[in-house]
Design a protein around this motif. Structure first.
Motif, PDB file in Angstrom:
ATOM      1  N   VAL A  41       0.834  -1.205   0.000  1.00 31.62           N
ATOM      2  CA  VAL A  41       0.000   0.000   0.000  1.00 31.62           C
ATOM      3  C   VAL A  41       0.868   1.255   0.000  1.00 31.62           C
ATOM      4  CG1 VAL A  41      -1.656   1.341   1.353  1.00 31.62           C
ATOM      5  CG2 VAL A  41      -1.981  -1.125   1.061  1.00 31.62           C
ATOM      6  N   ARG A  88       0.887   3.983  -3.154  1.00 29.69           N
ATOM      7  CA  ARG A  88       0.558   5.397  -2.942  1.00 29.69           C
ATOM      8  C   ARG A  88       1.641   6.332  -3.470  1.00 29.69           C
ATOM      9  NH1 ARG A  88      -2.031   4.573   3.124  1.00 29.69           N
ATOM     10  NH2 ARG A  88      -4.143   4.042   2.404  1.00 29.69           N
ATOM     11  N   GLN A  89       2.836   5.804  -3.677  1.00 35.71           N
ATOM     12  CA  GLN A  89       3.926   6.605  -4.235  1.00 35.71           C
ATOM     13  C   GLN A  89       3.982   6.546  -5.761  1.00 35.71           C
ATOM     14  OE1 GLN A  89       5.954   8.612  -2.334  1.00 35.71           O
ATOM     15  NE2 GLN A  89       4.526   8.001  -0.712  1.00 35.71           N
ATOM     16  N   THR A 111      -6.360   1.590  -1.059  1.00 31.07           N
ATOM     17  CA  THR A 111      -5.954   2.779  -1.800  1.00 31.07           C
ATOM     18  C   THR A 111      -6.506   2.669  -3.211  1.00 31.07           C
ATOM     19  OG1 THR A 111      -4.087   4.203  -2.432  1.00 31.07           O
ATOM     20  CG2 THR A 111      -3.750   1.823  -2.612  1.00 31.07           C
ATOM     21  N   GLU A 155      -7.369   4.659 -10.898  1.00 34.75           N
ATOM     22  CA  GLU A 155      -6.386   4.765  -9.829  1.00 34.75           C
ATOM     23  C   GLU A 155      -5.721   3.415  -9.537  1.00 34.75           C
ATOM     24  OE1 GLU A 155      -8.263   8.242  -6.981  1.00 34.75           O
ATOM     25  OE2 GLU A 155      -8.895   6.159  -6.681  1.00 34.75           O
TER      26      GLU A 155
END
Length: 379
Positions: free
Chosen positions: A166, A170-171, A212, A226
């Protein structure tokens, strides 16, 4: 043994990797001595057209490599006319191609879908495994037939692994090419992003959690979804059963190695897989139990780049292989030529049959059919 080119090979390509999976497949067909007619996907036809132009500019004889563009009916005509068909695409279309080639008794290879599992064992290097999971699941926005489509992690390292994945997802930077340095871009085909969204929504409706991502990006021009991580998933969900082909990583906790193998094999697909452990002997043992045409130990996707070995699918992931010696020989008919060495007037098995020949045959059958190795050793 000799290999005779079939003649004209028809290659029907997909919309993802439209250069590599058309021109890349045409090269071994040409090397085998065939002419090639490419029918690229109607979604991304330009890459194959450019590839053929480059081949002609490099000196390939005219018309040895041709491209025909169009929709499904163009592919159907090619199936009727070519001497062999090489298809890459969906299972549904692959069935239709196989059916018609079977009716015509025409050789065919099929590279179809995948639902490629990643098995993370409790002794895995979690830093490397989590990085590979993110790359393997999100590269090309997940539109890779051998991408990581489902992840099984042993309980003792599950939480730590999920946390690392996760954080790394997210990066990940997403956007168009002119936005600077990005890792994940737009999806290619509008119906595909609809399918990705449907898989995520189905999973959430059945109890999955989105850690995420999970949504389309309306702030970007194009088909952006996403990068997504799902947990609390199970095999009742589409995202764990059917090919998603998008930037979604579903992660499932398992009790042990046995459950991971069972769930990995609980699929109609069998194209690619990976196993993660510090014990390489254990990794190789687990890999051999996974029902997949290729399995990487402590790596992902890299088997495609190892062109010395074959790559192909089991079960509904396809028929036949690319790469390796067979990746060229598949474009040829095999012919065996057997030449008599001794030039005798007759052979013992030829007519007329005589009592002496019959006796010799009985002795030979008795010798070879009842442990001849033991008899030679005097046992």
């Amino acid at each position: 043994m000799s290999y005779v080119p079939y003649g004209v090979v028809g290659i029907i390509g997909p919309w993802n990797f439209p250069f590599n999976l058309t021109i890349g497949e045409a090269i071994p067909a040409l090397m085998a001595g065939n002419a090639v007619v490419l029918k690229p996907s109607e979604v991304t036809p330009g890459s194959a057209v450019l590839g053929a132009e480059l081949a002609r500019a490099a000196g390939l004889p005219p018309d040895v490599l041709q491209v025909v563009t169009g929709y499904g009916d163009t592919g159907q005509h090619l199936i009727e006319l070519a001497d062999m068909i090489c298809f890459t695409g969906s299972v549904a279309t692959g069935r239709k191609v196989a059916e018609r080639c079977g009716q015509l008794l025409k050789p065919v290879t099929l590279e179809l879908g995948g639902k490629d599992p990643m098995i993370v064992l409790r002794d895995a290097d979690l830093e490397r495994a989590s990085s590979a999971c993110v790359y393997g699941g999100l590269v090309n926005a997940g539109q890779v037939c051998i991408s990581v489509e489902r992840v099984y992690v042993e309980g003792p390292v599950y939480d730590a692994f999920v946390q690392k994945v996760v954080a790394k997802v997210r990066q990940v930077r997403q956007g168009p090419p002119d936005a600077g340095v990005v890792e994940v871009g737009s999806m290619t085909f509008p119906p595909q992003i609809d399918k990705v969204e449907r898989h995520v929504q189905d999973a959430v409706a059945r109890g999955a959690q989105v850690l995420t991502g999970g949504r389309r990006r309306t702030d970007l021009p194009g088909l952006y979804f996403e990068p997504t991580v799902l947990v609390d998933v199970d095999h009742d969900m589409e995202v764990m059963r059917d090919e998603t082909f998008g930037p979604v990583i579903p992660i499932m906790k398992v009790r042990d190695e046995e459950e991971a193998i069972r769930l990995a094999n609980e699929s109609r697909y069998g194209l690619d897989a990976s196993v993660w452990t510090r014990d390489l002997a254990r990794g190789a043992r687990v890999a051999r139990r996974v029902q997949s045409g290729a399995v990487c130990v402590n790596d992902v996707l890299v088997n495609y780049a190892v062109t010395e070995v074959p790559m192909g699918g089991w079960k509904e992931s396809g028929i036949g292989y690319r790469h390796g010696p067979g990746g060229i020989r598949k474009f040829c008919a095999q012919q065996s030529v057997v030449i008599d060495r001794f030039g005798t007037k007759s052979e013992i098995n030829w007519w007329p049959m005589t009592p002496r020949k019959a006796k010799l045959f009985r002795r030979a059958l008795n010798f070879f059919g009842s442990g001849w190795r033991r008899k030679l050793r005097g046992a």
